[in-house]
Motif scaffolding. Structure first.
Motif, mmCIF file in Angstrom:
data_model
loop_
_atom_site.group_PDB
_atom_site.id
_atom_site.type_symbol
_atom_site.label_atom_id
_atom_site.label_comp_id
_atom_site.label_asym_id
_atom_site.label_seq_id
_atom_site.Cartn_x
_atom_site.Cartn_y
_atom_site.Cartn_z
ATOM 1 N N THR A 296 0.868 -1.181 0.000
ATOM 2 C CA THR A 296 0.000 0.000 0.000
ATOM 3 C C THR A 296 0.896 1.220 0.000
ATOM 4 O OG1 THR A 296 -1.768 -1.126 1.208
ATOM 5 C CG2 THR A 296 -1.778 1.283 1.245
ATOM 6 N N PHE A 297 0.641 2.140 -0.915
ATOM 7 C CA PHE A 297 1.545 3.284 -1.067
ATOM 8 C C PHE A 297 0.768 4.538 -1.429
ATOM 9 C CE2 PHE A 297 4.012 5.863 -4.170
ATOM 10 C CZ PHE A 297 4.914 6.411 -3.264
ATOM 11 N N ALA A 298 1.178 5.652 -0.822
ATOM 12 C CA ALA A 298 0.643 6.981 -1.147
ATOM 13 C C ALA A 298 1.808 7.947 -1.196
ATOM 14 C CB ALA A 298 -0.375 7.428 -0.098
ATOM 15 N N PRO A 303 -0.857 12.153 1.160
ATOM 16 C CA PRO A 303 -0.836 10.989 2.061
ATOM 17 C C PRO A 303 -2.192 10.311 2.237
ATOM 18 C CG PRO A 303 -0.694 13.039 3.314
ATOM 19 C CD PRO A 303 -0.572 13.409 1.876
ATOM 20 N N ASP A 304 -3.277 11.006 1.917
ATOM 21 C CA ASP A 304 -4.609 10.432 2.095
ATOM 22 C C ASP A 304 -5.115 9.691 0.853
ATOM 23 O OD1 ASP A 304 -4.671 11.543 4.639
ATOM 24 O OD2 ASP A 304 -5.539 13.430 3.901
ATOM 25 N N THR A 305 -4.338 9.747 -0.226
ATOM 26 C CA THR A 305 -4.756 9.091 -1.473
ATOM 27 C C THR A 305 -3.822 7.927 -1.775
ATOM 28 O OG1 THR A 305 -5.545 11.224 -2.319
ATOM 29 C CG2 THR A 305 -5.252 9.432 -3.920
ATOM 30 N N PRO A 344 6.926 2.133 0.761
ATOM 31 C CA PRO A 344 5.484 1.874 0.933
ATOM 32 C C PRO A 344 5.054 2.077 2.378
ATOM 33 C CG PRO A 344 6.686 -0.192 0.765
ATOM 34 C CD PRO A 344 7.683 0.893 0.500
ATOM 35 N N GLN A 345 3.788 2.441 2.555
ATOM 36 C CA GLN A 345 3.266 2.601 3.914
ATOM 37 C C GLN A 345 3.029 1.238 4.576
ATOM 38 O OE1 GLN A 345 2.261 4.799 1.403
ATOM 39 N NE2 GLN A 345 3.502 6.347 2.421
ATOM 40 N N ASN A 346 2.637 0.267 3.767
ATOM 41 C CA ASN A 346 2.403 -1.081 4.282
ATOM 42 C C ASN A 346 2.899 -2.094 3.254
ATOM 43 O OD1 ASN A 346 0.890 -0.580 6.821
ATOM 44 N ND2 ASN A 346 -0.604 0.351 5.429
ATOM 45 N N GLY A 347 3.184 -3.298 3.737
ATOM 46 C CA GLY A 347 3.651 -4.350 2.853
ATOM 47 C C GLY A 347 5.164 -4.404 2.762
#
Length: 544
Positions: A296-298, A303-305, A344-347
């Motif tokens: 998951t990446f923004a 940052p909200d998209t 990435p924010q997650n993963g």
């Protein structure tokens, strides 16, 4: 005669020592400027584009994005302002400060009362440069920011000159640049007025101190507390003393101005990129097996998209994997994550079953070559552009890479062959030629992972087919990631991944995805319709 001889000696020293100080300061200035430029280059060259700004105490202040104009302004204007002020002004400031200490000690030996009276007047005089220095420091920051904006306009205009001329907007860009310079000019006028007022006030306060000392000294001579000879000697010392103090006060705003410039410089030098530290892995062999697991990446500016939403995909060695999808589906973002330009924010991203972050950054970029849709060529020969990533490449290696990219024929027909100047940003060659040179530049490194991000968009169908055929034949063990909007490049890929709104919606080979009658089948249908429409238009035009 002894006091007079001392004053003469001090005057002679005053004439000689600043010359030596200026000679040393010149060398020091060049050293400081060069060192700061190197530090800025090292700090702004790495891939992270977003960083955390910290204060001197280490406390986070704000989160900023590096702008090219800011970097240029820091490396040019700010480093010169800081190095000149610190090398020349600071050296003389230290010299005159030591001179003030020595002269004041001599004055105390002659008359303690007059020395104390002089010392009591100094704080009043010092208040003026202190306040003006603070004003200069703030004003200096505003001037540097204004210059950075003007540099941004100039850089943007010159780098996009074709677009500017295409829209006949030369006058508009000139007016835009003029407005930026007018803002800088207005700040410079305020700076000049402040400096004039500060200098006049310093002179008047020094004059007031001298008159007060003469008056008080006369009273002491009348009361027989000080001899007339000692008073004359004291006044001569005091003239040298106040002269040194005036120099200190006049140089102090320049030093504060340098401090203002240094704040912007060290904001970059001390920056802390929002990226984990460099890894330690640099294995002698790399298979090139890449896996994206629930990524998951923004982008930091949005940052909200989420650009990518729990994306999982696999790139296998020896296979061509094609990423397909509409614009904005996240294809190029995957490439940016693979190059570690962002995190990435997650993963997690795995390379040969190990976290991508555990590899050395330089090693990673030696093993991964990326060719974008708009590759950048440097203003040097075609030969130097091809061997840019491998400076020790032989002529045979250069030619072999060019042949693999289907570029050798047109390069050989250039006026000077491989020694032909490509021009600024490759302006002397066509778009398709530029892309083929960029592909050759990527292939000469013999990468284990090759990314073609719409890298054949300017090639005709025949040239594109030759490039892909050569890649499949000569890069059998290489992992190839292909991003394209052309069906001709996608249908021969070993594996196809269809992205839509940041999610993997379909994957398989060409035949499997057509059988699903889903997003990919619709994409293929649209491509075929467009091809038939273009062919029909060509036939109509020929008949006419």
């Amino acid at each position: 005669m002894k006091p007079l001889t001392t004053v003469v000696n001090l005057t002679a020293a005053n004439a000689c020592v600043p010359v030596v100080a200026l000679l040393d300061s010149g060398s020091a200035g060049n050293f400081i400027s060069g060192s700061l430029c190197r530090q800025l280059k090292l700090k702004t060259s790495p891939s992270p584009l977003i960083y955390q700004v910290h204060s001197v105490t280490g406390k986070p202040l704000s989160r900023k994005t590096i702008r090219r104009c800011d970097i240029v302004s820091r490396i040019t204007t700010d480093t010169n302002t800081m190095s000149e002020s610190l090398s020349e002004k600071l050296s003389l400031l230290m010299w005159y400060f030591m001179r003030v200490i020595f002269l004041f000690g001599s004055m105390m030996l002659l008359s303690l009362r007059l020395s104390v009276f002089t010392a009591l007047g100094l704080p009043i005089i010092w208040i003026i440069p202190e306040f003006s220095g603070r004003f200069y420091q703030k004003l200096s920051v505003q001037v540097q920011e204004s210059l950075a904006k003007a540099n941004d306009v100039a850089t943007e205009t010159f780098s996009s000159m074709k677009t500017v001329r295409s829209f006949a907007n030369e006058d508009g860009e000139t007016e835009r640049y003029k407005k930026c310079l007018e803002g800088t000019y207005a700040l410079n006028k305020v700076e000049a007025a402040a400096y004039a007022a500060s200098t006049w006030t310093n002179s008047m306060s020094s004059l007031a101190l001298k008159v007060s000392i003469l008056y008080y000294g006369g009273r002491l001579v009348t009361g027989s507390d000080v001899s007339s000879g000692d008073l004359v000697s004291f006044v001569l010392y005091e003239l040298q003393f106040t002269s040194a103090v005036e120099v200190l006060m006049s140089y102090w705003p320049h030093v504060k101005k340098a401090v203002g410039a240094s704040e912007k410089i060290f904001e970059y030098v001390d920056r802390k990129p929002e990226i984990p530290p460099d890894g330690s892995l640099a294995p002698p062999t790399l298979k090139g097996h890449v896996r994206f697991e629930n990524i998951t990446f923004a982008y930091p500016k949005r940052p909200d998209t989420d650009v990518l939403k729990k994306v999982s995909l696999e790139l296998k060695p020896g296979q061509i994997t094609a990423l397909v999808g509409p614009s904005g589906s996240g294809k190029t973002s995957i490439v940016s994550l693979l190059e570690r330009f962002y995190q990435p924010q997650n993963g997690e991203i795995l390379l040969d079953h190990k976290p991508l972050l555990s590899y050395k950054d330089q090693y990673l970029h030696e093993k991964i070559s990326v060719v974008s849709q708009e590759p950048v060529l440097f203003a040097r020969s075609v030969r130097e552009n091809i061997k840019y990533g491998k400076e020790n490449a032989s002529d045979e290696e250069i030619q072999a890479a060019a042949k693999l990219a289907n570029a050798d024929d047109f390069i050989s027909n250039l006026p000077k062959g491989y020694d032909t100047d490509a021009g600024e940003k490759g302006g002397q060659v066509s778009g398709g030629q530029k892309q083929r040179i960029a592909i050759a530049r990527a292939l000469i490194q013999k990468p284990q992972i090759l990314v073609l991000d719409d890298a054949t968009s300017s090639l005709d169908t025949e040239s594109e087919h030759r490039v892909y055929s050569a890649l499949r034949k000569d890069l059998k063990s290489c992992t190839v990631l292909l991003i394209t909007h052309r069906l001709s490049g996608v249908e021969n890929a070993d594996h196809i991944i269809f992205l839509r709104e940041g999610e993997v919606v379909e994957e398989g080979n060409h035949d499997q995805l057509l059988a699903k009658q889903g997003y990919y089948a619709e994409f293929a249908k649209q491509q075929n319709t467009a091809i038939h429409r273009n062919n029909a238009e060509d036939v109509t035009f020929t008949d006419q």
